[in-house]
Enzyme design. Sequence first.
Site, PDB file in Angstrom:
ATOM      1  N   HIS A  82      47.963 -20.677  10.309  1.00  0.00           N
ATOM      2  CA  HIS A  82      47.214 -21.686   9.555  1.00  0.00           C
ATOM      3  C   HIS A  82      45.733 -21.489   9.793  1.00  0.00           C
ATOM      4  O   HIS A  82      45.297 -21.268  10.917  1.00  0.00           O
ATOM      5  CB  HIS A  82      47.617 -23.103  10.007  1.00  0.00           C
ATOM      6  CG  HIS A  82      46.828 -24.171   9.322  1.00  0.00           C
ATOM      7  ND1 HIS A  82      47.127 -24.596   8.046  1.00  0.00           N
ATOM      8  CD2 HIS A  82      45.732 -24.872   9.710  1.00  0.00           C
ATOM      9  CE1 HIS A  82      46.256 -25.529   7.685  1.00  0.00           C
ATOM     10  NE2 HIS A  82      45.403 -25.709   8.672  1.00  0.00           N
ATOM     11  N   ASP A 161      51.768 -38.448   6.812  1.00  0.00           N
ATOM     12  CA  ASP A 161      50.446 -37.825   6.914  1.00  0.00           C
ATOM     13  C   ASP A 161      49.670 -37.986   5.608  1.00  0.00           C
ATOM     14  O   ASP A 161      48.475 -38.259   5.619  1.00  0.00           O
ATOM     15  CB  ASP A 161      50.568 -36.342   7.286  1.00  0.00           C
ATOM     16  CG  ASP A 161      49.223 -35.635   7.197  1.00  0.00           C
ATOM     17  OD1 ASP A 161      48.321 -36.020   7.966  1.00  0.00           O
ATOM     18  OD2 ASP A 161      49.057 -34.745   6.346  1.00  0.00           O
ATOM     19  N   ARG A 168      42.528 -42.675   5.881  1.00  0.00           N
ATOM     20  CA  ARG A 168      41.414 -42.247   6.743  1.00  0.00           C
ATOM     21  C   ARG A 168      40.209 -41.847   5.915  1.00  0.00           C
ATOM     22  O   ARG A 168      39.062 -42.091   6.294  1.00  0.00           O
ATOM     23  CB  ARG A 168      41.863 -41.069   7.622  1.00  0.00           C
ATOM     24  CG  ARG A 168      42.817 -41.488   8.754  1.00  0.00           C
ATOM     25  CD  ARG A 168      43.511 -40.281   9.365  1.00  0.00           C
ATOM     26  NE  ARG A 168      42.565 -39.283   9.803  1.00  0.00           N
ATOM     27  CZ  ARG A 168      42.811 -37.969   9.821  1.00  0.00           C
ATOM     28  NH1 ARG A 168      43.987 -37.494   9.450  1.00  0.00           N
ATOM     29  NH2 ARG A 168      41.893 -37.126  10.220  1.00  0.00           N
ATOM     30  N   SER A 183      47.575 -34.251  12.210  1.00  0.00           N
ATOM     31  CA  SER A 183      47.782 -34.085  10.778  1.00  0.00           C
ATOM     32  C   SER A 183      48.140 -32.628  10.448  1.00  0.00           C
ATOM     33  O   SER A 183      49.140 -32.340   9.782  1.00  0.00           O
ATOM     34  CB  SER A 183      46.500 -34.518  10.056  1.00  0.00           C
ATOM     35  OG  SER A 183      46.496 -34.121   8.717  1.00  0.00           O
ATOM     36  N   LYS A 187      52.242 -30.801   9.569  1.00  0.00           N
ATOM     37  CA  LYS A 187      52.599 -30.015   8.374  1.00  0.00           C
ATOM     38  C   LYS A 187      53.204 -28.663   8.743  1.00  0.00           C
ATOM     39  O   LYS A 187      54.140 -28.191   8.103  1.00  0.00           O
ATOM     40  CB  LYS A 187      51.369 -29.863   7.474  1.00  0.00           C
ATOM     41  CG  LYS A 187      51.015 -31.196   6.805  1.00  0.00           C
ATOM     42  CD  LYS A 187      49.799 -31.116   5.918  1.00  0.00           C
ATOM     43  CE  LYS A 187      48.536 -31.243   6.702  1.00  0.00           C
ATOM     44  NZ  LYS A 187      47.516 -32.158   6.161  1.00  0.00           N
TER      45      LYS A 187
HETATM   46  N1  URA Z   1      42.963 -31.240   7.302  1.00  0.00           N
HETATM   47  C1  URA Z   1      44.144 -31.878   7.464  1.00  0.00           C
HETATM   48  O1  URA Z   1      45.180 -31.389   7.051  1.00  0.00           O
HETATM   49  N2  URA Z   1      44.140 -33.074   8.079  1.00  0.00           N
HETATM   50  C2  URA Z   1      43.032 -33.651   8.539  1.00  0.00           C
HETATM   51  O2  URA Z   1      43.116 -34.739   9.102  1.00  0.00           O
HETATM   52  C3  URA Z   1      41.806 -32.994   8.351  1.00  0.00           C
HETATM   53  C4  URA Z   1      41.803 -31.778   7.732  1.00  0.00           C
END
Ligand code: URA
Length: 433
Positions: A82, A161, A168, A183, A187
């Site tokens: 990632h 999320d 947020r 977060s 994923k």
């Molecule tokens: N990218 C994400 O996937 N989550 C965040 O909280 C910030 C950037």
Amino acid sequence: MRMVDLIVKKRDGKELTKDEIDFMIKGYTKEEIPDYQMSAMAMALYFQGMTTEERVHLTMAMVQSGDQVDLSDIQGIKVDKHSTGGVGDTTTLILAPLVASVGVPVAKMSGRGLGHTGGTLDKLESIDGFQVELTAERFNQLVNEHNIAVVGQSGNLTPADKKLYGLRDVTATVNSIPLIASSIMSKKIAAGADAIVLDVKTGSGAFMTDLEDAKALARAMVDIGNGAGRETVAVISDMNQPLGFAVGNALEVKEAIDTLQGKGPKDLEELCLTLGSQMVYLAKKAKSIEEAREMLKDAIHSGKAIDKLKTFVSSQGGNPSVIDHPEKLPKAEYTIEVKAKASGTINRISADEIGTAASLLGAGRLTKDSQIDLAVGVELQKKLGDKVKTGDTIVTIHSNTPNINDVEEKIQQAYTISDKAHYAIPLIYDIIH
Ligand code: URA
Ligand code: CA
């Protein structure tokens, strides 16, 4: 259990238990806990922070809030990669076939997303015939057979999320390291990874401009991954200028082909060897990072890596002759050269502004539904530290419209040419285990 008591607890700086975090995330996903209470909690978390245990519990609660990809039918250790996002970042297109060619199973779920250019899926679709929609059975079968498949995201991954990130975004609580780290890691884990290699960017074109912040985010993600039983390593890499030369979809596919043939930009090749050797090592296909790196260099020089790209493309319906004949990729109608306005050394290239230039040409999505133009983009002819004379080409623009003064202006703004010497900056700052 009552949400208001959990808000009090966190507001006062105490640690939440696994049960409390599960209650909160389950309730919020099911809309039993309202946005206003979750907003107060997000702000309390922002100020009070979270212990590593709390971060692991939050991450796993978000993983369990939706579907999880089951890769258990695929043999071997599935390592995912990632990147926190940069400009001209073509690493997935190179790394996937590169590590697959030395025996690492790559079962990659990819997105489209918003940004300066399209995502990996868009880039792959610039290859004639390439299919990104596969059934789970076919996907597993391709990975078992060829060690590689890339599929578009399907299913309902980490809905908690999605909901929390949206909240947020409008409550000034995005910029919290524990929340960002949970977060991102939720994923990756929901997508089925056994082990994870993170590319955390730092510099003017990155989400984390400051090196110390990038290191703290990397440390937070590595601790969550390891705490959740997924071996995780983070590489901190530079994003003070775009990676490689190409920024655009088909242009980046061409750059990926070049790199897999050993004739790509040196920075892009070096970053891919660094990330790739971590992946090979975590997949237990090499006994050391050094051995992994030698295997990857050999795969490039022997032609194994580029052959794997061909197999990958044809196994997903794409025309593999594009690899030997990249001139068959979508091509823009106009090429326009941007010239240096002064003589000297390139001292600054704003990755951000180069990204905006590519996006103005139509290479990236502004909204979820925008159409993107796979052919357009920019090719940097000069990078940091290069010397130029007035009138030398610094950037070639690939455009489908002839009048692009705004793009040329953006590119001029992105470059600073001066008579000061340029001090080389590292490409890799650190590796965090
Ligand atoms: N990218 C994400 O996937 N989550 C965040 O909280 C910030 C950037
Ligand atoms: Ca690039």
